[in-house]
Design a protein around this motif. Structure first.
Motif, PDB file in Angstrom:
ATOM      1  N   LEU A 393     -19.674  37.035 -40.875  1.00  0.00           N
ATOM      2  CA  LEU A 393     -18.505  36.367 -40.498  1.00  0.00           C
ATOM      3  C   LEU A 393     -18.543  34.798 -40.246  1.00  0.00           C
ATOM      4  O   LEU A 393     -20.023  34.547 -39.786  1.00  0.00           O
ATOM      5  CB  LEU A 393     -17.707  36.705 -39.179  1.00  0.00           C
ATOM      6  CG  LEU A 393     -17.432  38.169 -39.014  1.00  0.00           C
ATOM      7  CD1 LEU A 393     -16.603  38.426 -37.837  1.00  0.00           C
ATOM      8  CD2 LEU A 393     -16.490  38.725 -40.108  1.00  0.00           C
ATOM      9  N   SER A 394     -17.810  33.984 -41.082  1.00  0.00           N
ATOM     10  CA  SER A 394     -18.237  32.669 -41.173  1.00  0.00           C
ATOM     11  C   SER A 394     -17.814  31.828 -39.496  1.00  0.00           C
ATOM     12  O   SER A 394     -17.120  32.614 -38.952  1.00  0.00           O
ATOM     13  CB  SER A 394     -17.430  31.872 -42.085  1.00  0.00           C
ATOM     14  OG  SER A 394     -15.938  31.911 -41.654  1.00  0.00           O
ATOM     15  N   GLN A 395     -18.317  30.702 -39.443  1.00  0.00           N
ATOM     16  CA  GLN A 395     -17.953  30.176 -37.958  1.00  0.00           C
ATOM     17  C   GLN A 395     -16.375  29.838 -38.074  1.00  0.00           C
ATOM     18  O   GLN A 395     -15.873  29.952 -36.907  1.00  0.00           O
ATOM     19  CB  GLN A 395     -18.659  28.714 -37.991  1.00  0.00           C
ATOM     20  CG  GLN A 395     -20.088  29.145 -37.762  1.00  0.00           C
ATOM     21  CD  GLN A 395     -20.392  29.453 -36.339  1.00  0.00           C
ATOM     22  OE1 GLN A 395     -19.800  29.330 -35.573  1.00  0.00           O
ATOM     23  NE2 GLN A 395     -21.694  30.279 -36.358  1.00  0.00           N
ATOM     24  N   ARG A 396     -15.670  29.593 -39.381  1.00  0.00           N
ATOM     25  CA  ARG A 396     -14.381  29.370 -39.327  1.00  0.00           C
ATOM     26  C   ARG A 396     -13.479  30.619 -38.808  1.00  0.00           C
ATOM     27  O   ARG A 396     -12.567  30.220 -38.044  1.00  0.00           O
ATOM     28  CB  ARG A 396     -13.819  29.029 -40.841  1.00  0.00           C
ATOM     29  CG  ARG A 396     -12.271  28.769 -40.856  1.00  0.00           C
ATOM     30  CD  ARG A 396     -11.959  28.498 -42.091  1.00  0.00           C
ATOM     31  NE  ARG A 396     -10.643  28.096 -42.361  1.00  0.00           N
ATOM     32  CZ  ARG A 396      -9.759  28.539 -43.113  1.00  0.00           C
ATOM     33  NH1 ARG A 396     -10.099  29.727 -43.929  1.00  0.00           N
ATOM     34  NH2 ARG A 396      -8.325  28.331 -43.187  1.00  0.00           N
ATOM     35  N   VAL A 397     -14.138  31.672 -39.131  1.00  0.00           N
ATOM     36  CA  VAL A 397     -13.266  32.927 -38.451  1.00  0.00           C
ATOM     37  C   VAL A 397     -13.606  33.013 -37.095  1.00  0.00           C
ATOM     38  O   VAL A 397     -12.719  33.299 -36.387  1.00  0.00           O
ATOM     39  CB  VAL A 397     -13.606  34.020 -39.273  1.00  0.00           C
ATOM     40  CG1 VAL A 397     -13.259  35.539 -38.429  1.00  0.00           C
ATOM     41  CG2 VAL A 397     -13.297  34.026 -40.727  1.00  0.00           C
ATOM     42  N   LEU A 398     -14.985  32.833 -36.738  1.00  0.00           N
ATOM     43  CA  LEU A 398     -15.401  33.126 -35.382  1.00  0.00           C
ATOM     44  C   LEU A 398     -14.465  32.071 -34.226  1.00  0.00           C
ATOM     45  O   LEU A 398     -14.361  32.628 -33.131  1.00  0.00           O
ATOM     46  CB  LEU A 398     -16.713  33.034 -35.198  1.00  0.00           C
ATOM     47  CG  LEU A 398     -17.558  34.397 -35.791  1.00  0.00           C
ATOM     48  CD1 LEU A 398     -19.080  33.849 -35.766  1.00  0.00           C
ATOM     49  CD2 LEU A 398     -17.305  35.482 -35.184  1.00  0.00           C
ATOM     50  N   ASP A 399     -14.404  30.892 -35.005  1.00  0.00           N
ATOM     51  CA  ASP A 399     -13.791  29.949 -33.926  1.00  0.00           C
ATOM     52  C   ASP A 399     -12.338  30.178 -33.762  1.00  0.00           C
ATOM     53  O   ASP A 399     -11.901  29.662 -32.602  1.00  0.00           O
ATOM     54  CB  ASP A 399     -13.902  28.675 -34.769  1.00  0.00           C
ATOM     55  CG  ASP A 399     -13.779  27.416 -33.897  1.00  0.00           C
ATOM     56  OD1 ASP A 399     -14.686  27.605 -32.651  1.00  0.00           O
ATOM     57  OD2 ASP A 399     -13.334  26.107 -33.887  1.00  0.00           O
ATOM     58  N   ARG A 400     -11.466  31.126 -34.356  1.00  0.00           N
ATOM     59  CA  ARG A 400     -10.184  31.403 -34.152  1.00  0.00           C
ATOM     60  C   ARG A 400      -9.821  32.625 -33.608  1.00  0.00           C
ATOM     61  O   ARG A 400      -8.908  33.227 -33.833  1.00  0.00           O
ATOM     62  CB  ARG A 400      -9.624  31.352 -35.814  1.00  0.00           C
ATOM     63  CG  ARG A 400      -9.567  29.794 -36.133  1.00  0.00           C
ATOM     64  CD  ARG A 400      -9.210  29.769 -37.766  1.00  0.00           C
ATOM     65  NE  ARG A 400      -9.086  28.362 -38.150  1.00  0.00           N
ATOM     66  CZ  ARG A 400      -9.866  27.273 -38.239  1.00  0.00           C
ATOM     67  NH1 ARG A 400     -11.170  27.774 -38.304  1.00  0.00           N
ATOM     68  NH2 ARG A 400      -9.370  26.172 -38.881  1.00  0.00           N
TER      69      ARG A 400
END
Length: 561
Positions: A393-400
């Protein structure tokens, strides 16, 4: 059924402003006026001068008005704020469940008595024609939401009535609906909410904090089972309680070849002069959730990281960032614009049928005007497996999102004691948790400065460790942590809280929002892991998670979710 009343706030009544909280989440009112009030009573506060109406529920919180010896003002204090009052009277707190604006020209079909109080439901209610006229008046102000559901329950058991509503002749045939008695019992038992010790507290509060969650773990640890369990716990409308599965639940099985948002939201396919809209299950479920705004809905995207989430889920990741409050309800930008809805419905004669609303002109008009958007009562929960067949999972997904890790299985589960089953409960306390008392991060911080201050201090300590790394904290992380702790603190109204409740919540949410972001090789995160272990010594779940990350790093040279 609980008692339901109207209180008509007459012109010049200064008590309304003196007793209404600054964020309009609750209002106090004198027990001497609303006599014999008890927790669970419904009151519609109608203020035509201020052009607003509140749908509120009585609580057991009562304050006594006293005279301030310094200012000689009559007042009482609640949660750090001062409210004007009469000396010696008891003032009961009413939680505001919904509010609405009163349009120009609206008036009562039949004026209320001189004291401005009228029963909508109660043991002494006999004048059904007048009562139903007032129900219809209020329904004009609340076209949807929990207030409308309450008003519809007030209309049960009446065989029929003919009346004039705002100069329009209306013939009403209002009868007891099949299963309505269960609905009444459910509503009566819905107000208590869960306690801090509830077995699904962490998951329920995480859902309230964020409309997009991920459940991680190895295959077979009950991730999708948990989502279905949530649906059973919150399926409070008898119309949705199917024999085989709850109507507020949908399983979406992600395919490895998904790479476009169309796989979730559909697309228009044309062949020659023929156009047909391909309507996936998720879009149909989104529309269904719009029909039941008072019930939590759960879409389970199973094995979500079989395909790259950023490829087929980008519309949702972007739309989640558009959340805002309008009229006391959380709203988002549209997935499908009103213009495109009009085009699809014109080109494909079966468009409304595919969405499941061929006979619902109200919802069709809403979609044509505003587009099809994510409803506030919908939560998307993805399950992710951690093995060699899946994508990281990318940071973009994890941030949201918020990530809850399912633990290893209990080998004695279902053997030495009965296993939990998928059954509808007798009461629906979980509904109250998910549908009431929502605030934004600024309100959460102001409403409880002591808790908010502790949370911010902890985040600053962690940010000092992470600030020069790819895992630095964002405003999204800060807001989610504040809200998670605030919603847990609100459970104190339902029962005793352990003395270390805030430590427990910080331990949980740091794992869900911060430690899940730590990924890479030893150069990226080796030292950071060591510093985090020191900084989170008081949090056992964090220590366990960091030890697991550290073991993975030493064994494989990489760590990832």
């Amino acid at each position: 059924m609980e008692r339901a009343r109207i209180y008509d706030v007459r012109n010049g009544n200064t008590d309304y402003q003196n007793l209404l909280s600054h964020n309009k989440r609750f209002i106090f009112w004198d027990d001497a006026i609303l006599q014999n009030a008890r927790p669970g009573d419904i009151v519609f506060f109608v203020n035509r001068e201020k052009r607003e109406v509140l749908y509120a529920v009585a609580t057991d919180a009562v304050r006594v008005g006293i005279r301030n010896p310094r200012s000689w003002l009559k007042e009482f204090e609640y949660q750090g704020c001062i409210y004007g009052s009469r000396e010696g009277d008891d003032f009961r707190k009413y939680e505001v469940r919904q509010q609405a604006a009163i349009p120009e020209g609206w008036k009562w079909t039949k004026p209320l008595r001189h004291n401005g109080i009228a029963d909508l439901w109660g043991t002494g209610t006999r004048d059904n024609t007048t009562r139903l006229a007032r129900v219809q008046d209020l329904r004009q102000l609340f076209p949807a939401g929990p207030a409308l559901e309450m008003l519809e329950r007030c209309s049960l058991h009446v065989e029929g009535a003919n009346m004039t509503i705002n100069e329009t002749k209306v013939e009403m045939q209002l009868v007891t609906l099949p299963g309505s008695e269960n609905g009444l019992n459910r509503a009566k038992n819905e107000h208590n909410g869960i306690t801090f010790g509830h077995p699904y507290r962490q998951l329920l509060v995480a859902v309230k904090t964020k409309p997009f969650l991920l459940l991680s773990g190895v295959s077979g640890t009950g991730k999708s089972w948990l989502v279905r369990k949530l649906a059973y716990m919150t399926c409070a409308d008898p119309a949705l309680r199917n024999a085989r599965y709850p109507g507020n639940f949908e399983m979406i099985r992600v395919r490895p070849d998904w790479h476009e948002p169309d796989d979730l939201l559909g697309y228009l396919a044309t062949r020659g002069d023929t156009a047909r809209y391909h309507c996936p299950d998720l879009l149909r479920f989104i529309v269904k959730a719009c029909r039941y705004p008072h019930i939590p809905f759960f879409a389970c995207l199973d094995e979500m990281n079989l395909a790259r989430i950023e490829h087929y889920f980008p519309d949702f990741l972007s739309i989640l960032e558009t959340a805002r409050q309008e009229g006391g309800t959380r709203v988002y930008d549209a997935f499908i614009s009103g213009h495109n809805v009009a085009v699809y419905s014109q080109l494909d004669p079966g468009f409304w049928t595919k969405l499941g609303i061929e006979g619902d002109s109200r919802l069709q008009s809403c979609f044509l005007e505003r587009g099809i958007a994510m409803p506030a009562n919908l939560t998307l929960i993805g399950t992710i497996n951690t093995d060699e067949t899946t994508h990281t999972l990318s940071q973009r997904v994890l941030d949201r999102t918020m990530v809850i890790e399912t633990q290893g299985i209990d080998m004695e589960y279902g053997l030495s004691s009965p296993a939990e089953t998928w059954e509808y409960p007798d009461t629906y306390e979980a509904v109250t948790v998910l549908t009431t008392g929502k605030v934004n991060s600024a309100e959460a911080y102001k409403n409880s400065p002591k808790t908010g201050g502790r949370v911010i201090r902890e985040l600053k300590r962690l940010q000092d460790i992470l600030k020069d790394s790819p895992f630095a904290l964002s405003y999204r992380v800060r807001d989610d942590v504040l809200l998670y702790c605030a919603y847990n603190e609100a459970l104190a109204a339902n029962g005793a809280m352990p003395g270390n409740w805030l430590n427990t919540c910080l331990d949980e949410v740091i794992c869900m929002k911060i430690l899940t972001r730590i990924a890479g090789d030893d150069a990226d995160c080796g030292n950071i892991i060591e510093e985090l272990k020191v900084a989170t010594r008081q949090y056992p779940a964090c220590q366990q998670k960091l030890s697991k990350i550290q073991y993975q790093l030493r064994k494989t040279g990489l760590t990832f979710l």
